[in-house]
Motif scaffolding. Structure first.
Motif, short mmCIF file in Angstrom:
data_model
loop_
_atom_site.label_atom_id
_atom_site.label_comp_id
_atom_site.label_asym_id
_atom_site.label_seq_id
_atom_site.Cartn_x
_atom_site.Cartn_y
_atom_site.Cartn_z
N GLY A 59 0.86 -1.32 -0.03
CA GLY A 59 -0.15 0.13 0.03
C GLY A 59 0.71 1.23 0.02
O GLY A 59 0.21 2.45 -0.12
N SER A 60 2.14 1.06 -0.12
CA SER A 60 2.88 2.19 -0.17
C SER A 60 4.30 2.08 -0.78
O SER A 60 4.83 0.93 -0.52
CB SER A 60 3.01 2.98 1.14
OG SER A 60 3.90 2.12 1.99
N LYS A 61 5.06 3.19 -1.22
CA LYS A 61 6.26 2.74 -1.56
C LYS A 61 7.19 2.60 -0.68
O LYS A 61 8.23 1.67 -0.79
CB LYS A 61 6.80 4.24 -2.69
CG LYS A 61 5.90 4.50 -3.58
CD LYS A 61 6.45 5.47 -4.47
CE LYS A 61 5.74 6.09 -5.83
NZ LYS A 61 4.22 6.54 -5.48
N ALA A 62 6.97 3.27 0.51
CA ALA A 62 8.01 3.49 1.74
C ALA A 62 7.88 1.73 2.33
O ALA A 62 9.05 1.17 2.48
CB ALA A 62 7.66 4.23 2.79
N ALA A 63 6.72 1.38 2.34
CA ALA A 63 6.54 -0.09 2.95
C ALA A 63 7.12 -1.18 1.88
O ALA A 63 7.85 -1.83 2.40
CB ALA A 63 5.15 -0.54 3.13
N ALA A 94 10.34 4.35 -6.08
CA ALA A 94 9.87 5.24 -7.08
C ALA A 94 10.22 5.55 -8.46
O ALA A 94 9.85 5.58 -9.47
CB ALA A 94 9.88 6.67 -6.40
N HIS A 95 11.78 5.37 -8.55
CA HIS A 95 12.34 5.53 -9.73
C HIS A 95 11.95 4.38 -10.85
O HIS A 95 11.68 4.51 -12.01
CB HIS A 95 13.94 5.36 -9.60
CG HIS A 95 14.61 5.10 -10.95
ND1 HIS A 95 14.90 6.01 -12.05
CD2 HIS A 95 15.12 4.03 -11.31
CE1 HIS A 95 15.58 5.47 -12.90
NE2 HIS A 95 15.79 4.38 -12.49
N HIS A 96 11.77 3.19 -10.19
CA HIS A 96 11.52 2.13 -10.97
C HIS A 96 10.12 2.18 -11.40
O HIS A 96 9.82 1.80 -12.50
CB HIS A 96 11.76 0.77 -10.12
CG HIS A 96 13.25 0.28 -10.10
ND1 HIS A 96 13.76 0.03 -11.27
CD2 HIS A 96 14.35 0.22 -9.19
CE1 HIS A 96 15.18 -0.33 -11.03
NE2 HIS A 96 15.43 -0.26 -9.77
N LEU A 97 9.03 2.48 -10.51
CA LEU A 97 7.65 2.66 -10.84
C LEU A 97 7.53 3.69 -12.04
O LEU A 97 6.84 3.53 -13.03
CB LEU A 97 6.88 3.23 -9.88
CG LEU A 97 6.85 2.06 -8.47
CD1 LEU A 97 6.13 2.51 -7.30
CD2 LEU A 97 5.96 0.90 -9.38
N ARG A 98 8.36 4.79 -11.97
CA ARG A 98 8.05 5.76 -13.17
C ARG A 98 8.63 5.04 -14.30
O ARG A 98 8.24 5.54 -15.48
CB ARG A 98 9.22 7.11 -12.83
CG ARG A 98 8.40 7.83 -11.71
CD ARG A 98 9.10 9.35 -11.66
NE ARG A 98 10.67 9.17 -11.23
CZ ARG A 98 11.02 9.04 -9.89
NH1 ARG A 98 10.23 9.39 -8.99
NH2 ARG A 98 12.42 9.18 -9.67
N ALA A 99 9.77 4.46 -14.13
CA ALA A 99 10.32 3.64 -15.53
C ALA A 99 9.43 2.85 -16.04
O ALA A 99 9.10 2.74 -17.23
CB ALA A 99 11.82 2.92 -15.23
N LEU A 100 8.65 2.13 -15.43
CA LEU A 100 7.55 0.79 -15.55
C LEU A 100 6.57 1.75 -16.11
O LEU A 100 6.12 1.28 -17.15
CB LEU A 100 7.25 0.12 -14.32
CG LEU A 100 6.31 -0.68 -14.56
CD1 LEU A 100 6.93 -1.75 -15.66
CD2 LEU A 100 5.70 -1.65 -13.32
N GLU A 101 5.98 2.98 -15.67
CA GLU A 101 5.01 3.58 -16.28
C GLU A 101 5.10 4.33 -17.37
O GLU A 101 4.54 4.22 -18.77
CB GLU A 101 4.51 4.93 -15.26
CG GLU A 101 3.72 4.12 -13.96
CD GLU A 101 3.55 5.25 -13.17
OE1 GLU A 101 2.33 5.03 -12.44
OE2 GLU A 101 4.10 6.28 -13.08
N ARG A 102 6.59 4.83 -17.65
CA ARG A 102 6.91 5.31 -19.07
C ARG A 102 6.98 4.18 -20.26
O ARG A 102 6.57 4.30 -21.18
CB ARG A 102 8.35 5.62 -19.22
CG ARG A 102 8.39 7.06 -18.28
CD ARG A 102 9.95 7.83 -18.76
NE ARG A 102 10.96 7.18 -18.36
CZ ARG A 102 11.33 6.99 -16.75
NH1 ARG A 102 11.07 8.00 -16.12
NH2 ARG A 102 12.48 6.28 -16.58
#
Length: 291
Positions: free
Chosen positions: A17-21, A34-42
Motif C-alpha cells: 500500500g505504499s512505496k515506503a513499505a 519510485a524510480h523503478h515505478l516511473r520507468a515502468l509507467e513510461r
C-alpha cells in the motif's frame, strides 16, 4: 520488453500500500522504488499507481498488469524451488562417459551407491574411448568423464582433473610361447611377433613403448574386444599389451599368460569435469575421490 524486476516492485507496492513499505520489504530505498515505478509507467505508457492519502493504490491499468506480475512471481518461485531440488540432488541428471574396462570393473559399485543415495537423479552412462568421452564433455553432452592417459597420450590441460590411480600394462603371450615362463619381459624380446592392438590410445602406447625397446611393432590384428584379443593370443596368432583392468574385465581365458613388462609401464586413470560442473557431477566426483 517489460522489466521483470520492476513488475515485482509494482507487486510489492500493491501488497503493502505504499512505496515506503514496499522499499522496506525489498530492502531498497524509497527513491529507488519510485524510480523503478516511473520507468515502468513510461514503458507502459499509462499511469499504474495513484495516491489516496498516504496509501498508494493501483490504477485499472496497474491492476491488469498486477495479474501478470503475480503469475511471473509464482513462476519464479517454482523455478527457485526447482533449482533448490537440483542443488540438493532431489532431482537432476548425471551423464557419465567412461572407457570400457573401467565400466566393467570399477564403475558399477560407486554408480549403484550414488543411485541409492540420490534416487531422484537420472543417471546415464556412455561407454566410449577417452578421446570421444572428452569431446562429449567439451560439447556439453557429458557431465563427467573417466579416462586414461600415459606418457604417449598425456592428460588434457584444459579441464579440471582428478587422478584415480594407475593401471599396469602386461605382455600377454600364448602359454606355449618360449618366453611364457619369464617373471618380467622386455618388449624388445617380442620385436618379431605379430601384435594385437586395441583403441587408438592403446596403439599409441604400444608403438611408443616398442620404440623405447628399439623396434616397430607389426600390428596384424586390431580389436577393442579384450576377450577376442585374448582368444586370438590363446590360438597363437599374436601377442598383446593389456592392462590389469582389461584382464579383470574378462573371464579367465585358458592358454595365455600375463607377464609384467620391464620396465613396468602404466596408464593413469583420471576423472575430468567441466569448469562449471553440475551438482550431480560434483557429488559423484566426490564419491569417486573418497573411494
Amino acid at each position: 520488453m517489460i522489466d521483470v524486476e520492476r513488475l515485482l516492485i509494482l507487486r510489492e507496492v500493491a501488497r503493502h500500500g505504499s512505496k515506503a513499505a514496499a522499499a522496506r520489504s525489498l530492502t531498497l530505498s524509497e527513491p529507488t522504488v519510485a524510480h523503478h515505478l516511473r520507468a515502468l509507467e513510461r514503458r507502459a505508457g499509462v499511469p499504474l499507481t495513484a495516491r489516496a492519502g498516504r496509501v498508494t493504490r493501483l490504477t485499472p491499468a496497474g491492476e491488469a498488469l498486477l495479474q501478470h506480475a503475480d503469475a511471473i512471481a509464482a513462476s519464479l518461485e517454482d523455478a527457485e524451488r526447482c533449482l533448490h531440488r537440483h542443488a540438493d540432488l532431489r532431482v537432476g541428471r548425471l551423464r557419465i562417459a567412461a572407457f570400457t574396462s573401467y565400466c566393467a570393473t570399477t564403475l558399477p559399485r560407486p554408480l549403484a551407491q550414488f543411485a541409492a543415495t540420490y534416487p531422484g537423479v537420472e543417471i546415464g552412462l556412455e561407454e566410449t574411448e577417452t578421446d570421444e568421452a572428452l569431446a562429449l564433455l567439451r560439447d556439453g553432452r557429458a557431465d563427467l568423464v573417466i579416462g586414461f592417459a600415459d606418457s604417449a597420450t598425456p592428460t588434457p590441460d584444459d579441464l579440471p582433473l582428478t587422478p584415480l590411480g594407475q593401471d599396469e600394462y602386461f605382455a600377454i603371450l600364448p602359454d606355449s610361447h618360449p618366453l611364457a615362463g619369464r617373471t618380467r619381459l622386455d618388449l624388445g624380446a617380442l620385436a618379431h611377433e605379430r601384435w594385437i592392438s586395441g583403441c587408438a590410445r592403446c596403439r599409441t602406447h604400444l608403438v611408443a613403448h616398442a620404440a623405447d625397446s628399439g623396434f616397430v611393432p607389426h600390428i596384424a590384428f586390431v580389436t577393442e574386444d579384450y576377450i577376442a584379443a585374448q582368444r586370438l593370443i590363446a590360438e597363437g596368432l599374436g601377442v598383446a599389451l593389456l592392462t590389469r583392468l582389461a584382464l579383470d574385465a574378462s573371464p579367465a581365458i585358458p592358454g595365455i599368460v600375463a607377464i609384467p613388462t620391464q620396465p613396468p609401464t602404466y596408464r593413469e586413470i583420471f576423472l575430468a569435469l567441466p569448469r562449471e560442473p553440475a551438482p550431480a557431477a560434483e557429488a559423484f566426483a566426490a564419491l569417486l575421490r573418497g573411494a
